[in-house]
Enzyme design. Structure first.
Site, short mmCIF file in Angstrom:
data_model
loop_
_atom_site.label_atom_id
_atom_site.label_comp_id
_atom_site.label_asym_id
_atom_site.label_seq_id
_atom_site.Cartn_x
_atom_site.Cartn_y
_atom_site.Cartn_z
N ASP A 142 40.84 16.29 -28.44
CA ASP A 142 41.87 15.37 -28.21
C ASP A 142 42.20 14.46 -29.54
OD1 ASP A 142 41.59 15.69 -25.54
OD2 ASP A 142 40.19 14.23 -25.03
N GLU A 143 43.35 14.32 -29.77
CA GLU A 143 43.75 13.37 -30.89
C GLU A 143 44.74 12.59 -30.64
OE1 GLU A 143 42.65 13.43 -33.70
OE2 GLU A 143 41.62 15.20 -34.28
N PRO A 144 44.48 11.37 -29.89
CA PRO A 144 45.29 10.45 -29.18
C PRO A 144 45.99 9.41 -30.49
CG PRO A 144 42.94 9.67 -29.05
CD PRO A 144 42.94 11.15 -29.30
N SER A 158 41.00 11.13 -35.36
CA SER A 158 41.22 10.06 -34.46
C SER A 158 39.93 9.35 -34.52
CB SER A 158 41.41 10.20 -32.99
OG SER A 158 42.71 10.64 -32.61
#
Length: 371
Positions: A190-192, A148
């Site tokens: 977190d990989e939004p 991301s």
């Protein structure tokens, strides 16, 4: 994760532990002051005081709601990217002024990222240490993942974008080592943006394993469909994660379900995910507060496919885009609904024979990074 650290963490939380994904609401007054900072109307020292005050308040809110594993609310961060890229060795940000604090910087790499850097290159270990000093409970510490972050960098250096992703992952690995040395026990990547690039899941998982390499903590991986201004950026189903994510050196998949429904849970079971699921039971894109009964029903539905020992209860994503009052009410409902299900499970748990110290315990919520 070493056995003593794992035991220390899990000994402090009940079955079906409640937690948050990361971010917490930013009050309007704080938005104005943070924007003032970027317009050179406020000193960095004042900004630091503001952040620390807000973090203490967010921790207090979570503790009063009864959350088992708390976070700093990501309140030092303007958004999910800038805080990291502004500190990333080798990344340039030509213009650091902003019209609004939540805006993204324009970042670029003028040369390959360096291979060597000092301990805690991003300074996140100090952030964690401050948070852990403010609470007696377990802390989850999250940071945006390398895939991301790479999507917000103008890159004219790397002929293969995979190399940029892996270079960022190596920096994050150094930071993760520093976090573990400062006492972090639960780290979340977190990989939004990943849901918008399903063809890149192999690269993203390869990079996740670079980040976690040699860092002996419990690891979570959060994948959602975006949450910019409380709107999803993409739609789809979690089947795109499989089978690649089975090779991820993480212990938990923290996923969005409340908004979309629970049709993806059988998909996850079908592909053989045998570790913990962070079960999204609160819709963070809606200001409507779920009832404890609705939360409990969502947990019960998940228990038909996933044993309680492998469930963590959390919102779909961060709570940044709802008001403080709504966030507090949603967390209180989540805790109450979870407590109701725990009470239903209590007779079953009491009937289960206790394990002696020499026996191998059943799978726990946080098993430690897989080798």
């Amino acid at each position: 994760m070493s056995a003593p650290r794992n035991a220390a963490l899990m000994g402090r939380v009940p079955l079906l532990p409640t937690t948050v994904v990361g971010s917490y609401p930013v009050p309007e007054w704080m938005e104005r002051l943070k924007t003032d900072y970027y317009r050179n109307r406020m000193s960095h020292a004042q900004l630091t005081d503001l952040h620390e005050m807000a973090i203490k308040a967010a921790l207090r809110d979570q503790e009063l709601a009864g959350i088992d594993i708390v976070s700093d609310g990501e309140l030092r961060r303007d958004n999910d990217v800038d805080y990291f890229l502004a500190r990333m060795p080798g990344v340039e940000i030509p213009h650091t002024a902003k019209e609004f604090y939540f805006d993204y910087y324009e970042a670029r790499v003028p040369a390959p990222l360096p291979d060597r850097f000092g301990p805690s290159p991003l300074g996140l270990a100090d952030d964690f240490a401050f948070t852990s000093e403010q609470t007696c409970g377990p802390v989850k510490f999250s940071f945006t993942g390398p895939f991301s972050l790479s999507r917000r960098i103008h890159d004219s250096v790397y002929t293969d974008r995979r190399e940029l992703v892996l270079a960022i992952a190596r920096v994050l690995n150094a930071e993760a080592h520093a976090l573990a040395e400062r006492g972090a026990q639960l780290l979340q990547i977190d990989e939004p943006f990943l849901a918008g690039y399903p063809d890149a899941v192999g690269t993203a998982i390869e990079a996740v394993n670079v980040v976690t390499d040699g860092v002996d903590v419990t690891w979570g991986l959060h994948v959602c469909y975006g949450n910019r201004y409380a709107r999803p950026l993409w739609e789809g189903h979690y089947d795109f994660l499989f089978p690649a994510v089975l090779d991820a050196n993480v212990d938990q998949l923290v996923l969005e379900f409340a908004r979309k429904g629970y049709e993806d849970l059988p998909v996850i079971e079908k592909f053989g995910w045998d570790r913990t699921i962070g079960l999204g039971v609160v819709d963070v894109k809606s200001s409507q507060v779920e009832t404890p009964e609705l939360i409990a029903s969502r947990i019960r539905s998940a228990l038909e496919l996933v044993p309680a020992e492998r469930l963590v209860v959390n919102p779909d994503c961060g709570l940044r885009n709802v008001t403080g009052a709504v966030a507090r009410a949603k967390l209180e409902a989540m805790v109450a609904g979870t407590a109701a299900v725990r009470a239903e499970l209590a007779p079953r748990i009491a009937a289960t024979p206790a394990h002696t110290p020499s026996e191998q315990p059943p799978e726990t919520v946080a098993r430690g990074a897989r080798g």
